[in-house]
Design an enzyme around this catalytic site. Structure first.
Site, short mmCIF file in Angstrom:
data_model
loop_
_atom_site.label_atom_id
_atom_site.label_comp_id
_atom_site.label_asym_id
_atom_site.label_seq_id
_atom_site.Cartn_x
_atom_site.Cartn_y
_atom_site.Cartn_z
N PHE A 1 0.81 -1.22 0.00
CA PHE A 1 0.00 0.00 0.00
C PHE A 1 0.84 1.27 0.00
O PHE A 1 0.35 2.35 -0.37
CB PHE A 1 -0.96 -0.02 1.20
CG PHE A 1 -0.42 0.53 2.48
CD1 PHE A 1 -0.68 1.84 2.86
CD2 PHE A 1 0.33 -0.26 3.34
CE1 PHE A 1 -0.19 2.35 4.06
CE2 PHE A 1 0.81 0.23 4.53
CZ PHE A 1 0.55 1.54 4.90
N LYS A 2 2.10 1.17 0.37
CA LYS A 2 2.94 2.37 0.39
C LYS A 2 3.09 2.99 -0.99
O LYS A 2 3.39 4.17 -1.12
CB LYS A 2 4.32 2.02 0.97
CG LYS A 2 4.28 1.33 2.33
CD LYS A 2 3.65 2.20 3.39
CE LYS A 2 3.52 1.49 4.72
NZ LYS A 2 4.77 1.31 5.44
#
Length: 496
Positions: A112-113
């Site tokens: 998700f980064k």
């Protein structure tokens, strides 16, 4: 819109300054002076937009230093189909009639980064120009697993920048480590730290507060900034996917306009769930924010008691990106909820630095209990949850997502709240093959990156291309340092 330090409350800076500086000089985190309010009409307008357009709509409300055309260009570059393997960018997967999963791992590093770190380099590069900064910027990152690779990929060969990532030795998965130490790019560096993530994060913060080092770097034509979620340029793009998810839930017919839904986020550093809190504060009809912790349950205890105490054992778990005892972004929430503002936050942070703990007052406790619910999940339950979700729904999840699924089930059971739920999935299961394979009943017969092929064969799912190619990449970085040697690594990085 102006930004203020959580520990000052008086000094106001522009968005571009907040992004360039990353961390305020007093050690505080830059936060918006006010939050925009989105009306029902705004959400209705975004329903038919592509993800890139929604990103511009949301970020434009926070970045008045940037023209809409600039943001559109950034969004197209950050969320292009050449980087994300889903045209939806952050697609929803309906797991049951009452629970959907927000998949945030379709970017170039399968975590998700990417949702923020594909955008941050564009925001930072433009901000450097707008502020007239002539020095080059060294990005320092402490990572518990996923931020490091995403930041390295985002800043790879970006003009005027260099990036150095520190990660805890033996504290990330093998795939996560290989993603970092094989990173391509002329301006990148990676070094492991003997210790845990909190040691690496504390070391980076100490470097930022080292006045002598800042002067030395400035003489050499460099200054420091951060790609960790202490930088507002990391938090803002994360708000976008909660707004986007609400629009998609409307489009799928899961919700009607204005209907509340609960969000469960697996979190360690608090930045992801903080972004959901901001989205809620802006008008997204989120009901309860469910904070999911692993065995390192400092956040769960804090939300349930109002006492933040890092003086506890540290555990290496199956969900390493959540193996954190000092949750930096919690400071932004405290600033928003504390009636005493920056002065009160300074007292909390001073107590944390001196004693390793603090306790918020009753007013803040009550506000937190109305907004949040928290639970935790150990490794045994993590394995059980991966197995159950696979067996019952044919849906393969990683250990971090499993923690969220378990805690959300726990929340529903204990509260009786059956409102629609959104579980946030933060990483591809292929990043954690050694944990996922046994959980779904398959005994691994190989090791390392060969496990990616094993999991693919067992589940009948093709792995992300970036992970499938990982085994053929040469290792570039093998450095290891003690906690007190991180400054030397910074200086060595600039001598290359």
């Amino acid at each position: 819109m102006r930004y203020i330090s959580t520990r000052d409350g008086v000094l106001r800076v522009s968005a571009q300054d907040a992004i360039v500086r990353g961390l305020a000089e007093d050690g505080g985190l830059y936060t918006p002076e006010v939050l925009p309010n989105f009306t029902a009409h705004a959400f209705e307008s975004m329903r038919d937009m592509a993800y890139q357009q929604r990103a511009v709509f949301v970020m434009n409300a926070f970045l008045d230093d940037f023209a809409a055309g600039e943001l559109s260009s950034f969004a197209e570059k950050a969320y292009g189909t050449d980087k994300f393997d889903s045209p939806a960018i952050a697609p929803l997967r309906r797991v049951t009639d009452g629970v959907s999963c927000l998949e945030l791992w379709h970017g170039p590093t399968s975590a998700f980064k990417d949702m923020a770190l594909q955008m941050l380099p564009h925001l930072l590069s433009a901000s450097l120009v707008k502020t007239g900064e002539e020095r080059s910027v060294l990005i320092l990152v402490a990572t518990s697993g996923d931020t490091g690779k995403a930041a390295l990929e985002g800043f790879r060969d970006v003009d005027g920048t260099a990036i150095l990532v520190f990660y805890p030795k033996d504290g990330v998965s093998r795939v996560q480590e290989l993603q970092m130490v094989t990173q391509e790019g002329k301006n990148v560096g990676v070094c492991s730290v003997r210790g845990n993530f909190d040691d690496a994060q504390t070391g980076v913060k100490a470097i930022f507060s080292d006045v002598s080092l800042r002067k030395t770097l400035s003489k050499r034509g460099w200054f420091l900034s951060s790609a960790n979620s202490i930088n507002w340029g990391r938090v803002l793009p994360q708000i976008v996917y909660y707004v986007s998810a609400y629009c998609d839930l409307l489009n799928q017919g899961t919700l009607v306009p204005g209907e509340k839904f609960n969000v469960c986020v697996p979190t360690g550093n608090f930045g992801n769930i903080l972004s959901a809190y901001y989205a809620k504060s802006m008008g997204v009809p989120i009901g309860r924010l469910v904070c999911a912790s692993n065995r390192n349950d400092v956040l769960t205890d804090f939300i349930n008691t109002g006492v933040y105490d890092r003086n506890r054992p540290f555990y290496n778990t199956l969900s390493p990106s959540m193996d954190i005892l000092v949750s930096s972004n919690l400071e932004r929430l405290l600033y928003g909820l504390s009636e005493g503002g920056a002065e009160e936050v300074r007292e909390y942070m001073s107590s944390l630095a001196e004693t390793g703990r603090y306790e918020v007052d009753e007013t803040v406790k009550k506000k937190i209990s109305r907004l949040f619910w928290a639970g935790s999940c150990d490794d045994a339950l993590t394995r059980e949850t991966i197995a159950a979700v696979w067996k019952e729904h044919g849906y393969l999840i990683d250990p971090h997502t499993a923690v969220a699924f378990h805690v959300f089930k726990q929340y529903r059971k204990e509260t009786g709240d059956t409102a629609p739920g959104l579980v946030v999935s933060t990483a591809s299961p292929f990043k954690f093959c050694d944990s996922v394979l046994p959980a779904i009943g398959v005994s691994p017969v190989s090791s390392g990156t060969d496990l990616i092929g094993e999991l693919s064969a067992a589940a009948g799912i093709a792995p992300p291309k970036n992970l499938a190619a990982l085994g053929s990449k040469p290792v570039r970085f093998t450095g290891v340092t003690e906690k007190d040697g991180m400054t030397r690594e910074v200086l060595k990085m600039l001598e290359r």
